[in-house]
Design a protein around this motif. Structure first.
Motif, PDB file in Angstrom:
ATOM      1  N   ARG A   2       0.831  -1.208   0.000  1.00 43.07           N
ATOM      2  CA  ARG A   2       0.000   0.000   0.000  1.00 43.07           C
ATOM      3  C   ARG A   2       0.863   1.254   0.000  1.00 43.07           C
ATOM      4  N   ASP A   3       1.866   1.281   0.853  1.00 43.73           N
ATOM      5  CA  ASP A   3       2.693   2.488   0.956  1.00 43.73           C
ATOM      6  C   ASP A   3       3.563   2.712  -0.276  1.00 43.73           C
ATOM      7  N   SER A   4       3.917   1.643  -0.971  1.00 42.28           N
ATOM      8  CA  SER A   4       4.755   1.805  -2.159  1.00 42.28           C
ATOM      9  C   SER A   4       3.937   2.245  -3.360  1.00 42.28           C
ATOM     10  N   TYR A   5       2.702   1.758  -3.487  1.00 45.27           N
ATOM     11  CA  TYR A   5       1.857   2.131  -4.614  1.00 45.27           C
ATOM     12  C   TYR A   5       1.046   3.388  -4.346  1.00 45.27           C
ATOM     13  N   TRP A   6       0.702   3.623  -3.081  1.00 44.73           N
ATOM     14  CA  TRP A   6      -0.072   4.815  -2.722  1.00 44.73           C
ATOM     15  C   TRP A   6       0.603   5.526  -1.544  1.00 44.73           C
ATOM     16  N   PRO A   7       1.746   6.130  -1.751  1.00 44.71           N
ATOM     17  CA  PRO A   7       2.393   6.844  -0.638  1.00 44.71           C
ATOM     18  C   PRO A   7       1.530   8.011  -0.188  1.00 44.71           C
ATOM     19  N   ASN A   8       1.279   8.053   1.113  1.00 46.06           N
ATOM     20  CA  ASN A   8       0.411   9.079   1.706  1.00 46.06           C
ATOM     21  C   ASN A   8      -0.990   9.072   1.095  1.00 46.06           C
ATOM     22  N   GLY A   9      -1.436   7.908   0.646  1.00 47.34           N
ATOM     23  CA  GLY A   9      -2.776   7.776   0.098  1.00 47.34           C
ATOM     24  C   GLY A   9      -2.941   8.281  -1.315  1.00 47.34           C
ATOM     25  N   ILE A  10      -1.856   8.615  -2.001  1.00 47.37           N
ATOM     26  CA  ILE A  10      -1.910   9.140  -3.368  1.00 47.37           C
ATOM     27  C   ILE A  10      -1.199   8.157  -4.295  1.00 47.37           C
ATOM     28  N   LEU A  11      -1.814   7.892  -5.432  1.00 45.32           N
ATOM     29  CA  LEU A  11      -1.238   6.947  -6.376  1.00 45.32           C
ATOM     30  C   LEU A  11       0.136   7.422  -6.821  1.00 45.32           C
ATOM     31  N   ALA A  12       1.118   6.529  -6.697  1.00 46.00           N
ATOM     32  CA  ALA A  12       2.484   6.892  -7.068  1.00 46.00           C
ATOM     33  C   ALA A  12       2.595   7.075  -8.579  1.00 46.00           C
ATOM     34  N   GLU A  13       3.392   8.030  -8.972  1.00 49.90           N
ATOM     35  CA  GLU A  13       3.600   8.278 -10.390  1.00 49.90           C
ATOM     36  C   GLU A  13       4.533   7.213 -10.979  1.00 49.90           C
ATOM     37  N   THR A  14       4.340   6.936 -12.229  1.00 47.70           N
ATOM     38  CA  THR A  14       5.204   5.978 -12.901  1.00 47.70           C
ATOM     39  C   THR A  14       6.599   6.567 -13.016  1.00 47.70           C
ATOM     40  N   PRO A  15       7.612   5.893 -12.458  1.00 48.28           N
ATOM     41  CA  PRO A  15       8.963   6.472 -12.525  1.00 48.28           C
ATOM     42  C   PRO A  15       9.466   6.501 -13.958  1.00 48.28           C
ATOM     43  N   PRO A  16      10.183   7.529 -14.328  1.00 46.28           N
ATOM     44  CA  PRO A  16      10.717   7.592 -15.699  1.00 46.28           C
ATOM     45  C   PRO A  16      11.758   6.498 -15.919  1.00 46.28           C
TER      46      PRO A  16
END
Length: 950
Positions: free
Chosen positions: A835-849
């Motif tokens: 959960r924390d890796s995909y939604w840090p602080n409850g926000i969907l993580a951006e796709t890393p370049p």
């Protein structure tokens, strides 16, 4: 009048066409048509509106008016928010349910709600989606609790990985044997890999799924639909819209991105670095990687980073002590840059040199005595291969068998003496078994019937035969003949002297890490060769290269203690001396560096060289120790002066001329690296090679290294049950000592064409996890690929001793660790990390370049360095340094090809599903799903043709 009308009319027509053009008549007709059509449309709309108003008046005139309360109730119902009642229980564990519910909420919000609300505001669809997901998770959780996961994690998972590694090794071997390499090496390796997979699996080949995106998507759709059938209620599954929707979301939104990430080589390399992040960077491993890599891109990436660091360091404005630190860093970076450039030049020019051939061309190598070779498992393996090639394996096996017999006889006689002291009845068959064992050794190697027969004096053989018939056998009954055999192996030019001149001897030194890899220095074309060195010069020389080098070059080395200080490390206070070393190179350039040593390092170095060179005891005097006030400033200055005098005397030209073999020890002590307490690097290797075998248990060690494991097992049980031991001993003697050790493994099934776990003997015991781990070690380091009888026996003995002594304990620890890793608390922790890796602080993580190619290459180098750095020296001493390096690099190379990584991910997924749903025929299903592979059809046709030929 009529003429005037026609005239004026004609004039009007002419003027009309002149004014409006020849097409004016058509425009006029179009305007008239639009005028008439527009009027008709207005009339129609006006009549429709009036008709609707009239009908509405008629309706209200015939129906009673609606009450006001009904309108208000309807309005309230529209405004009322319906409460959504959801059962939040999923797994039965509150530790897991809470973070899992958050994952569901975030997934619905970011993957469904953002587009659904543009279509409808009805919440019922979202409610049904959430309820369906929860039902599937409940089914999954219920099924997971019914499955025993220990066999999967301790056996199946490790077996899948080891089998994957075996397939990769077979593909590498095939690629190395090919001479016509026309295509890209990556494509050829991938093709060879899946060809080997077909031969291994026989019914399954995952090449189509792993190399074709279209086929992979179809496979995932089929698999997801099957999972939905197993996990969803029948009503939801038969709803096609719902099923197709969930199938696409699961296949494209979950599984495919996850597989893409897990199979990405760069992601795996980053994960490796993260896993062993606590280990410090090993400089020796880093330099080995630079010298062993065959990827110019990796070297270019490292070189680019070195140039950046050099530019930064040269831009700094420093003075005082800082300038010396920066100069040392610059020198180290320049050395790394030089290594990269040399290696790139060698790879691009195609002048790759075999380190073993180059070392052998130097002539003199480090000499390992024969008695040390016979008691060291790695060295003995190479000597055994040489003796077998020379047709003299009988002499070596005789020596080993006699060592084993001596240990057995000593233990039996000691046990008999113990029985006599305790007034216990001793088995009558004990002496008879020992005599039978001695006669068996005689008949096998010395009698006229022996084939092959050990060639020794007939008088000795006759005397030995008479003693065996007349006397009870003693542990030393074969000693005289054994000494003759040893002298023959030592002095006969066919054996040990020829072995020292053979390529096997050079390979043995490489396995013992007593042979350095060559590198080019000097000319640009690579004609000049020497051994590699440290960051500031060639200090890591071999012993012979150093002792044979010109003394004038060594005389250009100067060292003195430039500074001293007090350090505090974890509560321990000690003095540290900065030794500045200067060296003048043959080309006129100078190198200098600083290395740091404690007084205990000087003392250890002094003890080591005085033990090796006794004549130095009266010449070199090291300042004495001081127990109290040894951190006083005045005392440290006095000791600094005394140690400087010691160094100047050590580097005196007359000292070097008197003891030329002292050079490598001085180089090792002054090298810019951490000093190894007890011994220098070279001396430590010699001691590790010899000293453990010079103990009072020397004969026992020989027996352990020479006898088959079942005999050793019988000896280990002497104290438990002497009667059973005697019976077992007799059986083992008949089965093992009477037989010449096999040169090649005999098996009806080729182990290379089956899974690794197929080699497990289910009749031995139930320590499956431990045995699978040992088989994995065999596969990583390729211990079974070659004809290495002794190495296999040591492995078997190690495996048996671990089982007999610690097997249950280790097995229980493995099982307990699996239980801990699958406990509710740990599973909840996994969900939270997800959960924390995909939604840090409850926000969907951006796709890393996508990372830059240079960064990816440097990550490869860092990952290989980390893997080599964590390998313990004990492992290198057991199986060999070169074998250890090759095994670790083989595992690393296996993860650098995305199609192969995808195959491993799918193998793990298939094994997971087969374990999760054992009642369903998943193996047969996967065979059908992968049946589209053309390699399967070709392999089936090949088997049919071979069966017809038979």
């Amino acid at each position: 009048a009529s003429l005037s009308i026609w005239g004026w009319g004609g004039l009007g027509v002419v003027l009309f066409f002149i004014t409006f053009g020849p097409f004016a008549i058509f425009y006029l007709a179009f305007y008239i048509f639009c005028f008439i059509g527009g009027g008709f449309a207005v009339t129609l709309l006006y009549g429709k509106i009036n008709s609707e108003k009239h009908l509405e008046k008629c309706e209200h005139s015939y129906l009673p008016p609606t009450q006001i309360g009904i309108h208000k109730t309807l309005d309230d119902m529209k405004l009322e928010v319906k409460p959504i009642k959801i059962d939040r229980r999923l797994t039965g564990s509150s530790f897991i349910d809470e973070p899992l519910q958050q994952v569901i909420q975030f997934a619905l919000r970011d993957y469904i709600q953002y587009w659904y609300y543009t279509l409808s505001e009805d919440e019922s669809f979202l409610l049904e989606i959430r309820q369906t997901l929860q039902n599937a998770l409940i089914q999954f959780s219920t099924r997971s609790k019914e499955v025993d996961w220990q066999p999967y994690f301790t056996t199946r998972l490790v077996d899948d990985f080891a089998t994957h590694l075996r397939v990769f090794r077979k593909a590498q071997d095939r690629l190395a044997d090919r001479e016509d390499k026309q295509r890209d090496i990556t494509e050829e390796l991938v093709d060879s890999f899946f060809e080997a997979e077909v031969e291994m699996e026989r019914k399954i080949c995952r090449d189509v799924v792993c190399t074709s995106h279209r086929d992979e998507e179809g496979f995932l759709r089929d698999l997801c639909e099957l999972l939905l059938y197993l996990l969803l209620p029948p009503g939801d599954f038969h709803n096609k819209s719902m099923r197709y929707f969930l199938r696409e979301v699961l296949a494209y939104g979950v599984l495919l991105p996850l597989i893409n990430q897990l199979s990405d080589p760069d992601y795996i390399n980053q994960f490796v670095i993260w896993m062993i992040r606590d280990s410090s960077c090993n400089y020796e491993a880093f330099m080995n990687i630079l010298k062993l890599t065959d990827k110019p891109a990796e070297l270019e990436a490292v070189k680019g980073k070195v140039l950046e660091e050099l530019q930064y360091l040269r831009s700094l404005d420093t003075a005082g002590d800082d300038i010396n630190v920066i100069k040392n860093q610059i020198n180290s970076l320049l050395f790394v840059k030089k290594v990269c450039e040399t290696r790139i030049q060698r790879l691009q020019s195609g002048k790759e040199v075999d380190a073993l051939k180059l070392a052998a061309s130097f002539g003199k190598l480090c000499v390992i005595p024969l008695d040390h070779i016979l008691v060291h498992n790695i060295a003995l393996q190479f000597f055994m291969d040489f003796m077998q090639a020379a047709g003299a394996q009988a002499e070596l096996f005789f020596w080993l068998t006699v060592e084993g017999y001596r240990v057995t006889a000593q233990q039996q006689l000691e046990a008999m003496q113990g029985w006599q002291k305790d007034d216990k009845k001793q088995p009558v068959a004990t002496k008879g078994l020992l005599k039978a064992a001695a006669l068996g050794v005689y008949e096998q190697y010395l009698s006229d019937k022996a084939s092959p027969r050990v060639q020794v004096d007939k008088e000795l053989v006759t005397k030995l035969g008479e003693n065996l018939q007349r006397e009870d056998p003693t542990p030393d009954i074969f000693d005289e003949v054994q000494r003759k055999v040893y002298d023959m192996m030592l002095r006969d030019e066919r054996f040990y002297p020829s072995f020292k001149q053979s390529p096997l001897y050079v390979r043995m030194l490489a396995e013992l890490d007593m042979l350095k890899e060559p590198s080019y220095r000097g000319s640009d074309d690579g004609d000049g060769e020497s051994f590699n060195g440290s960051p500031t010069g060639s200090l890591n020389l071999s012993l012979d290269d150093l002792t044979n080098s010109c003394h004038d070059e060594f005389l250009q080395l100067h060292a003195f203690i430039s500074d001293t200080g007090v350090c505090n490390d974890h509560g321990k206070t000690y003095a540290l001396y900065a030794v500045t070393v200067f060296r003048r190179n043959p080309d006129g350039s100078e190198d200098f560096w600083k290395t740091y040593r404690r007084y205990s390092d000087f003392h250890d170095f002094h003890m080591r060289i005085t033990e090796q060179f006794e004549n130095l005891t009266s010449i070199l005097k090291l300042p004495g120790k001081k127990t109290f006030n040894n951190m006083d400033r005045d005392f440290l200055e006095k000791r600094k002066k005394d140690l400087n005098a010691y160094l100047q005397l050590l580097l005196n030209p007359e000292m070097v001329k008197a003891c030329p073999t002292l050079i490598p020890y001085v180089y090792d002590f002054l090298e810019n690296k951490a000093y190894s307490k007890g011994k220098g690097e070279f001396a430590r290797k010699i001691d590790t090679f010899v000293n453990p075998l010079r103990s009072s248990m020397r004969n026992m060690s020989n027996a352990v290294k020479s006898l088959p494991d079942s005999l050793a097992e019988g000896m280990n049980k002497v104290s438990d049950n002497m009667g059973r031991m005697s019976e077992r001993l007799g059986h083992d003697i008949k089965q093992n000592i009477f037989k010449v050790p096999p040169l090649l493994p005999k098996s009806d099934i080729d182990p290379e064409h089956c899974r690794v776990s197929a080699q497990l003997d289910d009749n031995v015991d139930d320590n499956i996890p431990l045995r699978v781990m040992l088989l994995l070690m065999d596969e990583v380091f390729d211990l079974k690929e070659k004809n290495q009888w002794l190495r296999r026996n040591i492995k078997n003995l190690l495996q048996q001793l671990i089982r007999a002594t610690y097997g249950d304990t280790i097995n229980r620890k493995i099982v307990d660790h699996v239980d801990y890793m699958t406990s509710p608390e740990q599973v909840a922790d996994y969900v939270k990390k997800f959960r924390d890796s995909y939604w840090p602080n409850g926000i969907l993580a951006e796709t890393p370049p996508r990372r830059d190619q240079c960064i990816r290459m440097r990550t490869r180098v860092a990952a290989k360095t980390s893997l080599l750095g964590i390998m313990p020296d004990e492992l290198k001493h057991i199986i060999g340094a070169d074998t250890t390096r090759k095994g670790i690099l083989r595992v690393f190379d296996m993860f650098q090809y995305q199609p192969m990584n995808r195959r491993l991910v799918y193998v793990f997924l298939e094994g997971f599903l087969e374990t999760m749903f054992p009642q369903y025929k998943f193996p047969e299903l996967f065979v059908k799903l992968h049946s589209r592979s053309p390699r399967i059809h070709r392999y089936s046709q090949k088997l049919q043709c071979s069966s017809l030929k038979r």
